[in-house]
Design an enzyme around this catalytic site. Structure first.
Site, short mmCIF file in Angstrom:
data_model
loop_
_atom_site.label_atom_id
_atom_site.label_comp_id
_atom_site.label_asym_id
_atom_site.label_seq_id
_atom_site.Cartn_x
_atom_site.Cartn_y
_atom_site.Cartn_z
N SER A 1 40.88 41.62 34.48
CA SER A 1 41.21 41.82 35.90
C SER A 1 41.17 40.55 36.75
O SER A 1 41.66 40.55 37.88
CB SER A 1 40.24 42.82 36.52
OG SER A 1 40.59 44.11 36.11
N LYS B 1 44.37 39.52 38.20
CA LYS B 1 44.98 40.20 39.37
C LYS B 1 45.05 39.26 40.57
O LYS B 1 45.95 39.39 41.40
CB LYS B 1 44.16 41.45 39.73
CG LYS B 1 44.24 42.55 38.66
CD LYS B 1 43.21 43.63 38.96
CE LYS B 1 43.24 44.76 37.94
NZ LYS B 1 42.12 45.70 38.13
N TYR C 1 51.92 43.98 32.98
CA TYR C 1 50.52 44.11 33.43
C TYR C 1 49.54 43.91 32.26
O TYR C 1 48.54 43.20 32.38
CB TYR C 1 50.32 45.47 34.10
CG TYR C 1 48.87 45.78 34.43
CD1 TYR C 1 48.25 45.20 35.53
CD2 TYR C 1 48.12 46.63 33.62
CE1 TYR C 1 46.92 45.46 35.82
CE2 TYR C 1 46.79 46.90 33.91
CZ TYR C 1 46.19 46.31 35.00
OH TYR C 1 44.86 46.56 35.28
N TYR D 1 35.07 45.89 42.98
CA TYR D 1 35.24 47.35 43.06
C TYR D 1 34.09 48.00 43.81
O TYR D 1 33.75 47.57 44.90
CB TYR D 1 35.44 47.95 41.65
CG TYR D 1 36.39 47.12 40.84
CD1 TYR D 1 37.74 47.06 41.21
CD2 TYR D 1 35.98 46.32 39.78
CE1 TYR D 1 38.64 46.27 40.52
CE2 TYR D 1 36.87 45.54 39.08
CZ TYR D 1 38.19 45.52 39.45
OH TYR D 1 39.07 44.73 38.77
N VAL E 1 36.79 42.91 32.73
CA VAL E 1 36.02 43.64 31.72
C VAL E 1 35.84 42.85 30.42
O VAL E 1 35.13 43.30 29.52
CB VAL E 1 36.59 45.05 31.39
CG1 VAL E 1 36.34 46.03 32.52
CG2 VAL E 1 38.04 45.00 30.99
O1 DON Z 1 43.63 47.75 33.33
C1 DON Z 1 42.52 47.65 32.82
O2 DON Z 1 41.76 48.60 32.72
C2 DON Z 1 42.09 46.30 32.28
N1 DON Z 1 43.21 45.57 31.78
C3 DON Z 1 41.42 45.47 33.33
C4 DON Z 1 40.22 46.10 33.97
C5 DON Z 1 39.21 45.15 34.47
O3 DON Z 1 39.08 44.02 34.01
C6 DON Z 1 38.25 45.66 35.48
N2 DON Z 1 37.31 44.63 35.90
N3 DON Z 1 36.16 44.51 35.90
#
Ligand code: DON
Length: 304
Positions: free
Chosen positions: A64, A67, A189, A240, A258
């Site tokens: 993430s 982003k 994405y 978040y 993550v």
């Molecule tokens: O879309 C997703 O769920 C993952 N590619 C990214 C989520 C993420 O990194 C949330 N951050 N802490």
């Protein structure tokens, strides 16, 4: 004058001895394979001096954190029009929640939750000639590093288990807030999330947010106003439903992923990246949060 080298080494030593490192993400199977004992920090100051501790040159999945980078490229292409399709309010919800999206008629709360980042990905698919190649080129430029790449295994692994992101993209499509094909947008994405970087590369890439829109090579990529907006979004939405806690404990704009990475910055002072793959219950790196709390508490270097 703060001796960053010894501060980082001391914190790395102290936090690195913790027994509870949280748990690696398993919902993307490829991420479950990562060694939970990895632990790195890299800080880049405004004079471009770098300070490292631990596994700061081992690549990991930035997830993430990407982003913020896709948001930057989209803003530099379509400017303020972006805010007609995505809001700028914290959601107070986990990154992959969908209930607010339905309640708010397909306008995601902000560009750093998954639904918002999928809208941003849709913008990039519309404006870029070769979306994946052009996005990677942009990252390599701002990082001043041509070795940065996508990890295809991670992108594939997320695609086969990406049920919630498919749900988000389809919901956006039903509200006419996704202009391209669902498959094409999610392919982009999943690749942006599968970018691999080291702590050092991440600090280099995010240097422009602490340097008024100018990258490591002193080229201007964003206006001061755009940097203000992006840093504000990182502060209020970057973690978040733990964004309040991060502001309270650390007091810097930042973004987590993550894969266990966190990047944070103090405008006009420094950019710092940490990596420890074990996550806390809210999906943010457990040791990374502790490192940054200790760092800003001990040095007094926060935006507050
Ligand atoms: O879309 C997703 O769920 C993952 N590619 C990214 C989520 C993420 O990194 C949330 N951050 N802490």
């Amino acid at each position: 004058m703060i001796d960053f080298k010894s501060v980082l080494h001391k914190i790395h030593y102290e936090i690195g001895s913790r027994n509870d490192r949280g748990a690696v993400a398993t919902y993307i199977p490829e991420l479950a394979k990562v060694d939970i004992t990895k632990f790195g920090i890299h800080l880049l100051d405004k004079e471009k001096n770098g300070y490292s501790a631990g596994d700061s040159t081992t690549p990991f999945s930035i997830q993430s954190i990407s982003k913020v980078l896709s948001l930057s490229l989209a803003l530099s292409h379509i400017g303020e029009k972006l805010w007609e399709r995505v809001d700028v309010e914290p959601s107070g919800d986990p990154f992959n929640h969908l209930s607010l999206l339905e309640q708010e008629n397909g306008i995601p709360r902000n560009p750093l939750i998954n639904a918002g980042a999928i809208v941003v990905a849709d913008v990039l698919v519309s404006v870029l000639g070769n979306p994946k190649e052009d996005f990677l080129e942009f990252i390599r430029k701002i990082a001043n590093d041509h070795s940065i790449h996508y990890n295809e295994e991670v992108a594939k692994s997320e695609k086969v288990t990406g049920f919630r992101n498919y749900a988000a993209a389809n919901l956006l499509k039903s509200y006419k807030n996704l202009h391209n094909d669902v498959e094409q947008v999610l392919d982009f994405y999943f690749h942006q999330c599968a970018l691999e970087m080291t702590c050092q590369q991440l600090a280099h890439t995010f240097f422009l947010f602490s340097n008024r829109g100018h990258c490591l090579r002193d080229q201007k990529h964003l206006s001061i106003n755009q940097v203000k907006r992006i840093n504000a979004l990182m502060l209020t939405c970057g973690f978040y439903d733990e964004a309040g806690e991060f502001a309270f404990e650390v007091g810097l704009p930042g973004k987590s992923g993550v894969g266990g990475g966190i990047v944070a910055l103090l405008p006009n002072h420094f950019t710092v990246a940490t990596w420890s793959p074990g996550l806390n219950k809210k999906g943010n790196s457990k040791l990374g949060m502790e490192v940054l709390e200790k760092f800003t508490t001990e040095t007094g270097l926060s935006i507050f």
